[in-house]
Design a protein around this motif. Structure first.
Motif, short mmCIF file in Angstrom:
data_model
loop_
_atom_site.label_atom_id
_atom_site.label_comp_id
_atom_site.label_asym_id
_atom_site.label_seq_id
_atom_site.Cartn_x
_atom_site.Cartn_y
_atom_site.Cartn_z
N LEU A 1 0.83 -1.20 0.00
CA LEU A 1 0.00 0.00 0.00
C LEU A 1 0.86 1.25 0.00
N SER A 2 2.00 1.21 0.66
CA SER A 2 2.92 2.36 0.62
C SER A 2 3.48 2.56 -0.78
N ILE A 3 3.83 1.47 -1.46
CA ILE A 3 4.35 1.58 -2.83
C ILE A 3 3.28 2.14 -3.76
N VAL A 4 2.05 1.65 -3.61
CA VAL A 4 0.95 2.19 -4.42
C VAL A 4 0.76 3.67 -4.14
N GLY A 5 0.94 4.07 -2.89
CA GLY A 5 0.83 5.49 -2.54
C GLY A 5 1.87 6.34 -3.24
N PHE A 6 3.11 5.86 -3.30
CA PHE A 6 4.16 6.62 -4.00
C PHE A 6 3.85 6.74 -5.50
N LEU A 7 3.37 5.67 -6.09
CA LEU A 7 3.00 5.72 -7.51
C LEU A 7 1.82 6.67 -7.73
N THR A 8 0.84 6.63 -6.82
CA THR A 8 -0.30 7.54 -6.93
C THR A 8 0.14 8.99 -6.82
N ALA A 9 1.05 9.27 -5.89
CA ALA A 9 1.55 10.63 -5.73
C ALA A 9 2.26 11.10 -6.99
N ALA A 10 3.04 10.23 -7.63
CA ALA A 10 3.74 10.61 -8.85
C ALA A 10 2.76 10.94 -9.97
N VAL A 11 1.69 10.15 -10.08
CA VAL A 11 0.69 10.42 -11.11
C VAL A 11 0.00 11.76 -10.84
N LEU A 12 -0.37 12.01 -9.60
CA LEU A 12 -1.08 13.25 -9.28
C LEU A 12 -0.18 14.48 -9.45
N LEU A 13 1.09 14.34 -9.17
CA LEU A 13 2.00 15.49 -9.26
C LEU A 13 2.40 15.81 -10.69
N PHE A 14 2.59 14.80 -11.53
CA PHE A 14 3.21 15.03 -12.83
C PHE A 14 2.34 14.67 -14.03
N VAL A 15 1.25 13.95 -13.81
CA VAL A 15 0.49 13.43 -14.95
C VAL A 15 -0.94 13.95 -14.98
N SER A 16 -1.56 14.13 -13.82
CA SER A 16 -3.01 14.35 -13.76
C SER A 16 -3.46 15.60 -14.49
N SER A 17 -2.63 16.65 -14.54
CA SER A 17 -3.06 17.88 -15.19
C SER A 17 -3.08 17.78 -16.70
N ASN A 18 -2.45 16.74 -17.26
CA ASN A 18 -2.36 16.60 -18.72
C ASN A 18 -3.08 15.38 -19.26
N VAL A 19 -3.34 14.39 -18.42
CA VAL A 19 -3.96 13.14 -18.88
C VAL A 19 -5.35 13.03 -18.28
N PRO A 20 -6.41 13.09 -19.10
CA PRO A 20 -7.77 12.97 -18.56
C PRO A 20 -7.99 11.63 -17.87
N TRP A 21 -8.85 11.65 -16.86
CA TRP A 21 -9.26 10.50 -16.07
C TRP A 21 -8.17 9.99 -15.12
N SER A 22 -6.96 10.54 -15.19
CA SER A 22 -5.93 10.07 -14.26
C SER A 22 -6.20 10.53 -12.83
N GLU A 23 -7.08 11.51 -12.63
CA GLU A 23 -7.40 11.97 -11.27
C GLU A 23 -8.08 10.88 -10.45
N LEU A 24 -8.62 9.87 -11.12
CA LEU A 24 -9.33 8.82 -10.40
C LEU A 24 -8.40 7.97 -9.53
N VAL A 25 -7.08 8.10 -9.72
CA VAL A 25 -6.18 7.32 -8.87
C VAL A 25 -6.26 7.79 -7.42
N PHE A 26 -6.60 9.06 -7.20
CA PHE A 26 -6.68 9.56 -5.82
C PHE A 26 -7.83 8.94 -5.05
N PRO A 27 -9.08 8.98 -5.55
CA PRO A 27 -10.14 8.29 -4.80
C PRO A 27 -9.92 6.79 -4.70
#
Length: 234
Positions: free
Chosen positions: A171-197
């Protein structure tokens, strides 16, 4: 704390708050993406006249305040699960990013509601500069700043969970991957925000399961109960 007083226990319902938050935020994101699939650049006052799309965005905006409220309960449940943290830096970043995320989420939703009001077909066409500013302001707050604050929130919790051992390693590893997506990908890739919920749902389920195990372990069993005192001899 006065003598004889017991510390307050976190209610079990607080653990469910994360589940409700995850479902509400996911529903809001899906409704916004369905209502505005082309993003902020593709929305014009003349093109945003489909009642189905407007109703989807309005429903998403109605869900946001409740998602924010349940998110605050989720933060409280996480802090109770983690316990006392000696690293005040991480604890401050965790709490601060959660509060900033909530404020930014509310600000973006309010801006989007104002833009939606300008696009009401019954009203006069809005001035184009006001429309352009409003839609980009709302979209940037929601997909840029709010999601990046969510990434900081996820990253800080994952670090604390890994150091203290209160979160499983996967779960910690998944959290780090989720943080990377939210920080660097979510503003440019639609639907990637769903990783947070999705991440919040996984953490909430873990807290509920761990809390249930702790309660069952703390409950006295019949074999461990002290024997009843015998009657005094006559």
């Amino acid at each position: 704390m006065g003598p004889g007083r017991q510390p307050l226990q976190t209610p079990r319902a607080a653990g469910l708050a994360g589940v409700v938050f995850a479902l509400l935020l996911a529903a809001a994101i899906v409704l916004v993406r369905l209502g505005i699939p082309e993003g902020a650049d593709g929305v014009t006052p003349q093109g945003f006249t489909d009642s189905t799309r407007r109703d989807a965005v309005r429903a998403a905006l109605d869900l946001v305040p409740f998602a924010g409220i349940f998110f605050l309960w989720f933060v409280g449940a996480v802090r109770a699960h983690v316990g006392q943290v000696e690293d005040r830096f991480l604890a401050t970043v965790f709490l601060g990013s959660g509060l900033v995320f909530t404020a930014t989420l509310f600000g973006g939703a309010a801006a989007a509601a104002a833009v939606l009001a300008l696009a009401d077909p019954s009203a006069a066409p809005p001035p184009l500069p006001a429309w352009d500013f409003g839609r980009h302001f709302a979209y940037t707050l929601l997909t840029g700043y709010a999601m990046r604050m969510a990434g900081v929130f996820v990253c800080s919790l994952s670090v604390m969970g890994h150091r203290l051992g209160v979160l499983p390693r996967p779960l910690s590893i998944v959290g780090f991957l989720t943080a990377a997506v939210l920080l660097f990908v979510s503003s440019n890739v639609p639907w990637s925000e769903l990783v947070f919920p999705a991440w919040a749902l996984a953490v909430s389920v873990h807290i509920l399961v761990a809390g249930g195990r702790n309660r069952s372990r703390d409950e006295p069993t019949a074999s461990s109960a002290p024997p009843a005192p015998s009657a005094p001899p006559v």
